[in-house]
Design a protein around this motif. Structure first.
Motif, short mmCIF file in Angstrom:
data_model
loop_
_atom_site.label_atom_id
_atom_site.label_comp_id
_atom_site.label_asym_id
_atom_site.label_seq_id
_atom_site.Cartn_x
_atom_site.Cartn_y
_atom_site.Cartn_z
N UNK A 56 -22.41 -10.06 -1.48
CA UNK A 56 -21.76 -10.04 -0.16
C UNK A 56 -20.50 -10.89 -0.17
N UNK A 57 -20.52 -11.97 -0.90
CA UNK A 57 -19.33 -12.83 -0.98
C UNK A 57 -18.20 -12.11 -1.69
N UNK A 58 -18.50 -11.48 -2.80
CA UNK A 58 -17.46 -10.74 -3.53
C UNK A 58 -16.89 -9.61 -2.69
N UNK A 59 -17.74 -8.84 -2.04
CA UNK A 59 -17.27 -7.73 -1.21
C UNK A 59 -16.45 -8.28 -0.04
N UNK A 60 -16.86 -9.40 0.52
CA UNK A 60 -16.11 -9.99 1.63
C UNK A 60 -14.73 -10.46 1.20
N UNK A 96 -11.24 -8.88 2.53
CA UNK A 96 -10.12 -9.66 3.08
C UNK A 96 -8.83 -9.31 2.36
N UNK A 97 -8.92 -9.13 1.05
CA UNK A 97 -7.75 -8.73 0.26
C UNK A 97 -7.27 -7.35 0.69
N UNK A 98 -8.20 -6.42 0.86
CA UNK A 98 -7.85 -5.08 1.32
C UNK A 98 -7.13 -5.14 2.67
N UNK A 99 -7.68 -5.90 3.60
CA UNK A 99 -7.06 -6.00 4.92
C UNK A 99 -5.66 -6.61 4.84
N UNK A 100 -5.50 -7.62 4.00
CA UNK A 100 -4.18 -8.24 3.84
C UNK A 100 -3.18 -7.21 3.31
N UNK A 101 -3.60 -6.43 2.33
CA UNK A 101 -2.70 -5.40 1.79
C UNK A 101 -2.40 -4.33 2.84
N UNK A 102 -3.39 -3.93 3.63
CA UNK A 102 -3.17 -2.90 4.64
C UNK A 102 -2.25 -3.39 5.76
N UNK A 112 -12.33 -4.42 11.92
CA UNK A 112 -10.91 -4.78 11.89
C UNK A 112 -10.08 -3.62 11.36
N UNK A 113 -10.54 -2.99 10.29
CA UNK A 113 -9.81 -1.84 9.72
C UNK A 113 -9.78 -0.66 10.68
N UNK A 138 -18.78 -11.04 6.34
CA UNK A 138 -17.44 -10.67 6.81
C UNK A 138 -17.11 -9.23 6.44
N UNK A 139 -17.60 -8.75 5.31
CA UNK A 139 -17.28 -7.38 4.86
C UNK A 139 -17.61 -6.36 5.95
#
Length: 128
Positions: A74-78, A82-88, A10-11, A3-4
């Motif tokens: 990859x899981x941690x970065x993903x 997702x957290x980054x996108x939610x904040x943005x 998405x960004x 997903x990352x």
């Protein structure tokens, strides 16, 4: 593909969605950058959120690619992506709604998530 990597797309599209709101109803596309001067209120703030989204994108994209290429989970970065996108997304919505203190908090959250992504291979950050 994790997903990352998809989150980079998405960004990249997020600023285009924001500017779509800012320019909704505008009929003059002959000088699109000049027409931003005529925006006011929420639409003017949406234009500013659009610019900010573009400004934050390069560091984000590089962080994700670098973290995954240097061995981060990859899981941690993903999850961090997702957290980054939610904040943005929250940042853009709060910018448009003129909630400056909350907007700054959302900006900081996105920045810290991005820094965590970037540092994850070096610090062996593995939440999952």
């Amino acid at each position: 593909m994790p997903f990352a990597y998809w989150s980079i797309l998405i960004a990249a599209v997020l600023p285009l969605i924001i500017i779509g709101y800012a320019k909704a109803g505008s009929r003059d596309n002959s000088a699109p950058r000049d027409s931003a001067e005529n925006l006011s209120g929420a639409k003017r703030r949406a234009y500013a959120a659009h610019q900010n989204a573009f400004e934050s994108f390069p560091f984000y994209a590089v962080s994700v690619i670098a973290a995954l290429n240097f061995g981060a989970s990859a899981t941690t970065v993903s999850v961090l992506a997702a957290l980054y996108l939610a904040f943005r997304i929250a940042h853009a919505l709060l910018y448009i709604a003129d909630k400056s203190s909350l907007r700054s908090t959302a900006y900081a959250g996105g920045l810290f998530a991005n820094i965590a992504i970037f540092l994850s291979p070096a610090l062996k950050i593995n939440f999952f």
